[in-house]
Write a protein that holds these residues in place. Structure first.
Motif, PDB file in Angstrom:
ATOM      1  N   ARG A  40       0.834  -1.205   0.000  1.00 34.85           N
ATOM      2  CA  ARG A  40       0.000   0.000   0.000  1.00 34.85           C
ATOM      3  C   ARG A  40       0.868   1.254   0.000  1.00 34.85           C
ATOM      4  O   ARG A  40       0.548   2.244  -0.659  1.00 34.85           O
ATOM      5  CB  ARG A  40      -0.926  -0.018   1.218  1.00 34.85           C
ATOM      6  CG  ARG A  40      -1.977  -1.122   1.152  1.00 34.85           C
ATOM      7  CD  ARG A  40      -2.573  -1.398   2.519  1.00 34.85           C
ATOM      8  NE  ARG A  40      -3.278  -0.253   3.048  1.00 34.85           N
ATOM      9  CZ  ARG A  40      -3.660  -0.152   4.330  1.00 34.85           C
ATOM     10  NH1 ARG A  40      -3.370  -1.125   5.184  1.00 34.85           N
ATOM     11  NH2 ARG A  40      -4.311   0.914   4.743  1.00 34.85           N
ATOM     12  N   ALA A  41       1.965   1.209   0.745  1.00 33.71           N
ATOM     13  CA  ALA A  41       2.862   2.362   0.789  1.00 33.71           C
ATOM     14  C   ALA A  41       3.477   2.624  -0.588  1.00 33.71           C
ATOM     15  O   ALA A  41       3.641   3.772  -1.004  1.00 33.71           O
ATOM     16  CB  ALA A  41       3.955   2.140   1.828  1.00 33.71           C
ATOM     17  N   ARG A  42       3.834   1.563  -1.311  1.00 34.54           N
ATOM     18  CA  ARG A  42       4.393   1.722  -2.651  1.00 34.54           C
ATOM     19  C   ARG A  42       3.366   2.366  -3.579  1.00 34.54           C
ATOM     20  O   ARG A  42       3.715   3.220  -4.402  1.00 34.54           O
ATOM     21  CB  ARG A  42       4.831   0.370  -3.207  1.00 34.54           C
ATOM     22  CG  ARG A  42       6.070  -0.197  -2.530  1.00 34.54           C
ATOM     23  CD  ARG A  42       6.366  -1.612  -3.008  1.00 34.54           C
ATOM     24  NE  ARG A  42       6.689  -1.663  -4.429  1.00 34.54           N
ATOM     25  CZ  ARG A  42       6.892  -2.780  -5.097  1.00 34.54           C
ATOM     26  NH1 ARG A  42       6.814  -3.948  -4.480  1.00 34.54           N
ATOM     27  NH2 ARG A  42       7.198  -2.749  -6.375  1.00 34.54           N
ATOM     28  N   THR A  43       2.114   1.942  -3.456  1.00 31.93           N
ATOM     29  CA  THR A  43       1.054   2.537  -4.275  1.00 31.93           C
ATOM     30  C   THR A  43       0.928   4.026  -3.986  1.00 31.93           C
ATOM     31  O   THR A  43       0.823   4.853  -4.905  1.00 31.93           O
ATOM     32  CB  THR A  43      -0.291   1.842  -4.003  1.00 31.93           C
ATOM     33  OG1 THR A  43      -0.213   0.478  -4.443  1.00 31.93           O
ATOM     34  CG2 THR A  43      -1.433   2.535  -4.733  1.00 31.93           C
ATOM     35  N   ILE A  44       0.951   4.377  -2.701  1.00 34.07           N
ATOM     36  CA  ILE A  44       0.840   5.783  -2.316  1.00 34.07           C
ATOM     37  C   ILE A  44       2.024   6.580  -2.848  1.00 34.07           C
ATOM     38  O   ILE A  44       1.862   7.655  -3.441  1.00 34.07           O
ATOM     39  CB  ILE A  44       0.742   5.908  -0.779  1.00 34.07           C
ATOM     40  CG1 ILE A  44      -0.602   5.362  -0.290  1.00 34.07           C
ATOM     41  CG2 ILE A  44       0.924   7.364  -0.329  1.00 34.07           C
ATOM     42  CD1 ILE A  44      -0.673   5.176   1.201  1.00 34.07           C
ATOM     43  N   ALA A  45       3.237   6.057  -2.631  1.00 38.49           N
ATOM     44  CA  ALA A  45       4.441   6.782  -3.062  1.00 38.49           C
ATOM     45  C   ALA A  45       4.472   6.953  -4.583  1.00 38.49           C
ATOM     46  O   ALA A  45       4.782   8.037  -5.094  1.00 38.49           O
ATOM     47  CB  ALA A  45       5.684   6.055  -2.573  1.00 38.49           C
ATOM     48  N   ARG A  46       4.160   5.884  -5.312  1.00 39.08           N
ATOM     49  CA  ARG A  46       4.153   5.971  -6.773  1.00 39.08           C
ATOM     50  C   ARG A  46       3.118   6.985  -7.261  1.00 39.08           C
ATOM     51  O   ARG A  46       3.388   7.829  -8.119  1.00 39.08           O
ATOM     52  CB  ARG A  46       3.831   4.597  -7.381  1.00 39.08           C
ATOM     53  CG  ARG A  46       5.040   3.690  -7.575  1.00 39.08           C
ATOM     54  CD  ARG A  46       4.619   2.339  -8.118  1.00 39.08           C
ATOM     55  NE  ARG A  46       5.771   1.550  -8.513  1.00 39.08           N
ATOM     56  CZ  ARG A  46       6.150   1.361  -9.767  1.00 39.08           C
ATOM     57  NH1 ARG A  46       5.484   1.917 -10.744  1.00 39.08           N
ATOM     58  NH2 ARG A  46       7.207   0.613 -10.044  1.00 39.08           N
ATOM     59  N   THR A  47       1.901   6.881  -6.704  1.00 35.56           N
ATOM     60  CA  THR A  47       0.815   7.753  -7.136  1.00 35.56           C
ATOM     61  C   THR A  47       1.133   9.206  -6.812  1.00 35.56           C
ATOM     62  O   THR A  47       0.920  10.106  -7.636  1.00 35.56           O
ATOM     63  CB  THR A  47      -0.504   7.336  -6.469  1.00 35.56           C
ATOM     64  OG1 THR A  47      -0.773   5.959  -6.776  1.00 35.56           O
ATOM     65  CG2 THR A  47      -1.666   8.187  -6.969  1.00 35.56           C
ATOM     66  N   GLU A  48       1.636   9.456  -5.601  1.00 38.67           N
ATOM     67  CA  GLU A  48       1.973  10.819  -5.206  1.00 38.67           C
ATOM     68  C   GLU A  48       3.098  11.386  -6.065  1.00 38.67           C
ATOM     69  O   GLU A  48       3.086  12.573  -6.416  1.00 38.67           O
ATOM     70  CB  GLU A  48       2.364  10.854  -3.730  1.00 38.67           C
ATOM     71  CG  GLU A  48       1.191  10.769  -2.771  1.00 38.67           C
ATOM     72  CD  GLU A  48       0.315  12.010  -2.797  1.00 38.67           C
ATOM     73  OE1 GLU A  48       0.828  13.101  -3.113  1.00 38.67           O
ATOM     74  OE2 GLU A  48      -0.887  11.895  -2.508  1.00 38.67           O
ATOM     75  N   THR A  49       4.072  10.555  -6.403  1.00 37.36           N
ATOM     76  CA  THR A  49       5.190  11.028  -7.211  1.00 37.36           C
ATOM     77  C   THR A  49       4.720  11.398  -8.618  1.00 37.36           C
ATOM     78  O   THR A  49       5.098  12.441  -9.175  1.00 37.36           O
ATOM     79  CB  THR A  49       6.291   9.957  -7.289  1.00 37.36           C
ATOM     80  OG1 THR A  49       6.702   9.612  -5.962  1.00 37.36           O
ATOM     81  CG2 THR A  49       7.498  10.464  -8.054  1.00 37.36           C
ATOM     82  N   ILE A  50       3.878  10.558  -9.196  1.00 37.13           N
ATOM     83  CA  ILE A  50       3.335  10.864 -10.528  1.00 37.13           C
ATOM     84  C   ILE A  50       2.419  12.080 -10.467  1.00 37.13           C
ATOM     85  O   ILE A  50       2.403  12.919 -11.376  1.00 37.13           O
ATOM     86  CB  ILE A  50       2.608   9.636 -11.106  1.00 37.13           C
ATOM     87  CG1 ILE A  50       3.628   8.526 -11.402  1.00 37.13           C
ATOM     88  CG2 ILE A  50       1.845  10.005 -12.380  1.00 37.13           C
ATOM     89  CD1 ILE A  50       3.011   7.222 -11.847  1.00 37.13           C
TER      90      ILE A  50
END
Length: 342
Positions: A190-200
């Motif tokens: 879930r953290a990876r999803t958040i980090a990826r989405t926020e970065t994009i």
């Protein structure tokens, strides 16, 4: 394909490669902080609960020492959450810088007919860009802490159960470690999803700021999906849609890779006559038209078999494929609609 449209698609292709590369670096940085945090937490739990299990220690002392373990773990998690935000900081700023360069390149490509306009394009205000990077880091830090706080609750639950049943602290420590590790490592996805989405999203926000700096030559922005068998029905429906400059986005689903493409005003609107307007890389309805040309198994995969059959029957069209979803505490997103039941 018209050369100008081809150049826009080339920029988009390069953009996706860079975004994937940066996202992979973000994943590695996040994983490193996650594993380090777990190693520290596991060591602290084992050490403190070993003391609680010493001979002659009363239940009251055991509870107090276990509470100490919880306090230590909470501090470790806060440090880990801050580390996660710091770890992606460089990637976020690289993403933001790239967004400005890509946006200026795509606008300039459409203004090639008048060199003066193309040469005078602006980047976003530096303070605005800095604010985007800071917001992303703060959001990732807060969201990672929310996820890791579940681990603290697992410790509390095991503590209550252990005291209530009179379980020996050593056995309790083993259960606690298993419960906490499952929650903690499960939160990584879930953290990876958040980090990826926020970065994009930081890339998109920087693109939006750059567009607003050049609003005098722009008519809006296009939602462009990377059409293929893995594209979701929501993104297929949104592909080619025109949006206002002040509208954020694309607000696609988490982990989404849709692009924001600036669209210039017509040459007539810009005060020039006799120049052919550049073609747009897509227009509204291109997504469903693309899907109509695909094999039935691709249509079934994207829309689901029930949805695809309803579409072929004229009972369920593109307006139903993309629906908004509110994510309290995070961001709104457009996600796949639900096919009719019959």
């Amino acid at each position: 394909m018209d050369p100008d449209a081809h150049d826009i698609h080339r920029i988009l292709g390069d953009q996706r490669k860079r975004l994937d590369k940066i996202a992979s670096a973000t994943d590695r940085a996040l994983l490193a902080t996650w594993v380090t945090a777990w190693d520290d937490i596991a060591t602290d739990i084992e050490m403190i609960l070993a003391k609680a299990g010493a001979e002659g220690v009363t239940n009251t002392v055991r509870v107090r020492r276990a509470q100490q373990a919880i306090a230590v773990i909470a501090r470790q998690l806060r440090r880990s959450a801050r580390a996660a935000g710091v770890a992606i900081g460089g990637d976020v700023r690289e993403m933001i810088e790239q967004a400005q360069a890509d946006t200026v390149a795509m606008i300039g490509q459409q203004l090639e007919g008048v060199e003066q306009l193309a040469a005078n394009l602006l980047r976003a205000d530096p303070a605005q860009i800095e604010a985007i990077g800071t917001r992303v880091q703060k959001t990732v830090t807060a969201r990672v802490w929310d996820l890791q706080a579940d681990a603290v609750e697992a410790v509390r639950a095991e503590l209550v159960r252990g005291v209530a049943t009179g379980a020996h602290p050593n056995a309790q420590a083993s259960r606690m470690l298993q419960a906490v590790q499952g929650l903690f490592m499960g939160g990584l996805t879930r953290a990876r999803t958040i980090a990826r989405t926020e970065t994009i999203d930081a890339y998109r926000a920087a693109a939006m700021a750059t567009e607003q700096a050049n609003a005098d030559v722009l008519a809006g922005w296009l939602w462009i999906a990377d059409l293929g068998q893995r594209t979701c029905m929501s993104c297929v429906a949104q592909h080619g849609s025109l949006h206002k400059l002040e509208e954020p986005g694309p607000e696609d689903h988490p982990n989404g890779r849709c692009a924001r493409v600036p669209v210039t005003k017509s040459w007539k609107q810009l005060g020039y006559k006799g120049i052919k307007d550049p073609p747009r890389p897509a227009k509204a309805g291109d997504g469903p038209r693309w899907l109509a040309r695909q094999a039935r198994d691709v249509q079934d995969h994207i829309l689901t078999k029930r949805g695809a059959q309803a579409w072929r029957n004229g009972e369920w069209g593109p307006p139903h494929w993309s629906v908004p979803r509110d994510n309290p505490g995070w961001r709104r997103s457009w996600v796949a609609g639900k096919p009719p039941k019959h």
